[in-house]
Scaffold this motif. Structure first.
Motif, short mmCIF file in Angstrom:
data_model
loop_
_atom_site.label_atom_id
_atom_site.label_comp_id
_atom_site.label_asym_id
_atom_site.label_seq_id
_atom_site.Cartn_x
_atom_site.Cartn_y
_atom_site.Cartn_z
N SER A 182 0.84 -1.20 0.00
CA SER A 182 0.00 0.00 0.00
C SER A 182 0.87 1.25 0.00
CB SER A 182 -0.91 -0.01 1.23
OG SER A 182 -1.69 1.17 1.28
N ILE A 183 1.93 1.25 0.79
CA ILE A 183 2.86 2.38 0.82
C ILE A 183 3.53 2.56 -0.54
CG2 ILE A 183 5.06 3.18 1.80
CD1 ILE A 183 4.21 1.87 4.44
N ILE A 184 3.95 1.45 -1.14
CA ILE A 184 4.64 1.51 -2.44
C ILE A 184 3.71 2.07 -3.51
CG2 ILE A 184 5.65 0.09 -4.26
CD1 ILE A 184 6.65 -1.78 -1.96
N THR A 185 2.45 1.64 -3.51
CA THR A 185 1.51 2.16 -4.51
C THR A 185 1.21 3.64 -4.29
OG1 THR A 185 -0.37 1.37 -3.19
CG2 THR A 185 0.42 -0.07 -4.95
N ASP A 186 1.34 4.10 -3.04
CA ASP A 186 1.17 5.53 -2.79
C ASP A 186 2.33 6.34 -3.38
OD1 ASP A 186 -1.22 5.27 -1.48
OD2 ASP A 186 -0.35 5.22 0.52
N MET A 187 3.52 5.73 -3.36
CA MET A 187 4.69 6.43 -3.91
C MET A 187 4.72 6.36 -5.43
SD MET A 187 7.85 5.60 -1.33
CE MET A 187 7.65 3.83 -1.43
N ILE A 188 4.45 5.17 -5.97
CA ILE A 188 4.43 5.01 -7.44
C ILE A 188 2.96 5.07 -7.86
CG2 ILE A 188 5.41 3.64 -9.31
CD1 ILE A 188 6.98 2.06 -7.27
N SER A 189 2.39 6.22 -7.73
CA SER A 189 0.93 6.36 -7.79
C SER A 189 0.36 6.36 -9.20
CB SER A 189 0.51 7.64 -7.07
OG SER A 189 1.19 8.76 -7.63
N ASP A 190 1.17 6.67 -10.19
CA ASP A 190 0.63 6.77 -11.56
C ASP A 190 0.99 5.57 -12.43
OD1 ASP A 190 -0.46 9.25 -10.98
OD2 ASP A 190 1.42 10.28 -11.45
N SER A 191 1.45 4.49 -11.82
CA SER A 191 1.92 3.34 -12.59
C SER A 191 0.86 2.27 -12.71
CB SER A 191 3.17 2.75 -11.92
OG SER A 191 4.24 3.67 -11.97
N LYS A 192 1.03 1.43 -13.73
CA LYS A 192 0.21 0.24 -13.91
C LYS A 192 1.04 -0.97 -13.50
CE LYS A 192 -2.15 2.29 -17.91
NZ LYS A 192 -2.42 2.13 -19.37
N TYR A 193 0.38 -1.92 -12.87
CA TYR A 193 1.08 -3.05 -12.26
C TYR A 193 0.82 -4.35 -13.01
CZ TYR A 193 2.32 -0.30 -8.14
OH TYR A 193 2.88 0.64 -7.29
N MET A 194 1.80 -5.24 -12.96
CA MET A 194 1.66 -6.60 -13.45
C MET A 194 1.89 -7.54 -12.27
SD MET A 194 3.79 -6.28 -17.02
CE MET A 194 4.98 -5.11 -16.33
N ILE A 195 1.00 -8.53 -12.11
CA ILE A 195 1.16 -9.49 -11.02
C ILE A 195 1.05 -10.91 -11.58
CG2 ILE A 195 0.32 -7.93 -9.25
CD1 ILE A 195 -2.38 -9.30 -9.33
N GLU A 196 1.69 -11.83 -10.86
CA GLU A 196 1.72 -13.22 -11.31
C GLU A 196 0.34 -13.87 -11.21
OE1 GLU A 196 6.16 -14.62 -9.92
OE2 GLU A 196 4.64 -14.30 -8.37
N ASP A 197 0.11 -14.81 -12.10
CA ASP A 197 -1.08 -15.65 -12.04
C ASP A 197 -0.61 -17.11 -12.13
OD1 ASP A 197 -3.61 -16.65 -12.04
OD2 ASP A 197 -4.10 -16.04 -14.09
N PRO A 198 -0.73 -17.87 -11.03
CA PRO A 198 -1.46 -17.60 -9.78
C PRO A 198 -0.62 -16.78 -8.78
CG PRO A 198 -0.53 -19.80 -9.71
CD PRO A 198 -0.22 -19.27 -11.08
N LEU A 199 -1.32 -16.28 -7.74
CA LEU A 199 -0.69 -15.52 -6.66
C LEU A 199 -1.70 -15.42 -5.52
CD1 LEU A 199 1.94 -13.88 -6.00
CD2 LEU A 199 0.69 -11.85 -6.74
N TYR A 200 -1.22 -15.13 -4.31
CA TYR A 200 -2.17 -15.01 -3.21
C TYR A 200 -3.05 -13.78 -3.39
CZ TYR A 200 1.73 -12.31 -1.11
OH TYR A 200 2.76 -11.43 -0.87
N LYS A 201 -4.29 -13.90 -2.95
CA LYS A 201 -5.33 -12.95 -3.32
C LYS A 201 -5.17 -11.57 -2.69
CE LYS A 201 -8.82 -16.44 -4.31
NZ LYS A 201 -10.18 -16.93 -4.08
N GLN A 202 -4.39 -11.47 -1.59
CA GLN A 202 -4.28 -10.18 -0.92
C GLN A 202 -3.69 -9.10 -1.82
OE1 GLN A 202 -3.60 -13.13 0.30
NE2 GLN A 202 -3.69 -13.24 2.53
N VAL A 203 -2.76 -9.50 -2.70
CA VAL A 203 -2.14 -8.52 -3.61
C VAL A 203 -3.18 -7.97 -4.58
CG1 VAL A 203 -0.42 -8.19 -5.42
CG2 VAL A 203 0.15 -9.55 -3.40
N ARG A 204 -3.91 -8.89 -5.22
CA ARG A 204 -4.96 -8.48 -6.16
C ARG A 204 -6.01 -7.62 -5.46
NH1 ARG A 204 -9.75 -11.26 -8.06
NH2 ARG A 204 -9.90 -11.82 -5.85
N ASN A 205 -6.40 -8.04 -4.27
CA ASN A 205 -7.46 -7.32 -3.54
C ASN A 205 -7.03 -5.91 -3.18
OD1 ASN A 205 -8.97 -9.62 -3.73
ND2 ASN A 205 -8.63 -10.28 -1.63
N LEU A 206 -5.76 -5.76 -2.77
CA LEU A 206 -5.28 -4.42 -2.40
C LEU A 206 -5.26 -3.50 -3.62
CD1 LEU A 206 -2.62 -3.31 0.06
CD2 LEU A 206 -2.35 -2.55 -2.29
#
Length: 469
Positions: A182-206
């Motif tokens: 959450s802190i990192i997304t506040d700092m890199i606020s204008d970026s688009k993210y890529m996440i692994e599939d599969p992955l634990y759901k907390q990352v996607r949910n946040l």
């Protein structure tokens, strides 16, 4: 007014003053006792009820404090006007049960640790130190990045164990990986993210909760698909390269260097490396962290003490590149300081005196013994089970290969009262109907390992009975 007729029960475990208070209050609410009606004096009521005047005084004072009665100097106590009060009649609320806390006879739950070998004596000792008068400064709020002593210990540890090169000033301490993200997304606020599939759901949910744009990238045999990353215009990738969660895939060196090269091509690209359980590698030399290969300040290294010590410790940490730590320090609206300083003190002492390293060595042997025993039993059934991702961490992937469908397996597992999640539980975009399961073994007591694995084997190998004609 006439003397109050109250039922005082001296055989129940409720103070008499409280019974008196409740009786008078209910009479006021029910309009039995009305506005400006005078109450008996403390002396009169104490004599009538055969209780002390102090008891009456406590009840009257409580009623005064809540506005049900008022006192007149040298006159006594009177009923207040409560006509405008929002009066509600309460019934006893039944005890609530947490539906999420379902107990199973056999549990292969992820995220659980071996509680038998938690160093309770040491943490009890450090807790006593933390609350000693000499540590009274710990009652202050502290540094938002975390106490310096703990950051020094973390920096020393990640350098020697994972090759992470950083100063204590680059480290931030948080209560969880999700909070750090959450802190990192506040700092890199204008970026688009890529996440692994599969992955634990907390990352996607946040990311969804914070309305951060993101895309799923599939995981292959050697880690996240680099070619898919290159095809996007996204800036940040979140990966678990040392032991991909939950597949257990280890990203090879070629793919690591390709990923770092991709990040270094543009200044606004970052890799978030989640190194959640790399302490537990059971064969070969430890694989250095991705951050140790980075010369372009593109890797944000994130880890936690949840697996190595305890999930309830609630301590995670991130190593930020120099340009991001400068941004973090300048921003005034970013949260920090969420880990209690007494907890930070206990953890830093545990690390400083060498106990953390000894604890890891001990737990590595314990988890290896459990893993080896489980694998030995499963490998007796090569026609039924295939295993992958078992070299590192506290879980691996178990594939059922005897012809049972995923529905068959889930039905049998439920019937046998076994807690084990299918791999599909952690998939988002790519569908998977094959019988893959994520088997966690960290939380199983050593003496229960045999019963657990025998129950699972029996559940997935036995044939259903057929009715005879």
């Amino acid at each position: 007014m006439e003397m109050l007729m109250f039922d005082i029960n001296r055989n129940i475990n409720i103070p008499i003053y409280q019974q008196l208070y409740e009786n008078i209050k209910q009479n006021i609410i029910n309009d039995v006792m009305r506005h400006d009606e005078k109450l008996p004096s403390k002396r009169q009521l104490s004599h009538y009820l055969s209780v002390s005047q102090t008891t009456i005084e406590h009840a009257y004072q409580l009623l005064c404090d809540e506005g049900y009665i008022y006192s007149k100097n040298r006159s006594g106590f009177y009923i207040n006007d409560i006509v405008n009060l929002p009066v509600t009649y309460k019934t006893k609320v039944p005890a609530q049960t947490n539906q999420d806390e379902i107990s199973y006879k056999y549990s292969f739950k992820l995220g659980a640790i071996d509680k038998e070998h938690f160093p309770s004596d040491l943490f009890r000792k450090y807790a006593k130190e933390a609350f000693d008068e000499q540590q009274v400064h710990l009652l202050d709020s502290g540094h938002k990045q975390g106490d310096l002593n703990l950051r020094k210990e973390i920096g020393h540890y990640v350098f020697h164990s994972r090759g992470v090169n950083c100063s204590p000033q680059q480290i931030i301490v948080g209560s969880s990986t999700e909070q750090l993200l959450s802190i990192i997304t506040d700092m890199i606020s204008d970026s688009k993210y890529m996440i692994e599939d599969p992955l634990y759901k907390q990352v996607r949910n946040l990311l969804k909760r914070k309305h951060v744009p993101f895309e799923f990238i599939p995981v292959t045999q050697n880690g996240i698909d680099i070619e898919q990353i290159k095809k996007t215009d996204y800036d940040v990738v979140y990966i678990t390269p040392s032991h991909q969660f939950p597949t257990g895939v280890i990203m090879d060196l070629k793919r690591r260097t390709q990923l770092i090269k991709w990040a270094s091509d543009k200044s606004n690209r970052f890799i978030i490396e989640d190194d959640y359980d790399s302490e537990f590698r059971y064969g070969g030399r430890p694989i250095p962290a991705l951050q140790s290969l980075d010369n372009s300040d593109s890797v944000i290294y994130v880890s936690t003490f949840s697996k190595s010590i305890s999930p309830s410790l609630r301590v995670a940490y991130a190593v930020l590149p120099k340009n991001l730590i400068t941004l973090y320090q300048k921003k005034t609206n970013i949260e920090g300081g969420t880990v209690p300083r007494h907890t930070q003190y206990m953890l830093s002492r545990f690390m400083n005196e060498g106990h953390f390293e000894r604890h890891l060595n001990r737990m590595r042997k314990i988890y290896r013994t459990k893993r080896d025993h489980i694998l030995k039993q499963l490998r007796k059934y090569p026609e039924t089970f295939a295993i992958s991702g078992e070299l590192t961490g506290m879980h691996f992937i178990l594939t059922v290969t005897n012809g049972l469908t995923i529905e068959d397996c889930i039905s049998r597992i439920k019937e046998a009262d076994i807690d084990i999640k299918p791999l599909s539980h952690y998939r988002f975009k790519k569908t998977d109907n094959k019988p893959h399961f994520v088997l966690g073994f960290g939380g199983i007591n050593t003496e229960d390992t045999e019963n657990h694995i025998n129950a699972l084997i029996s559940c997935l190998t036995k044939r259903k009975k057929t009715s005879s004609l």
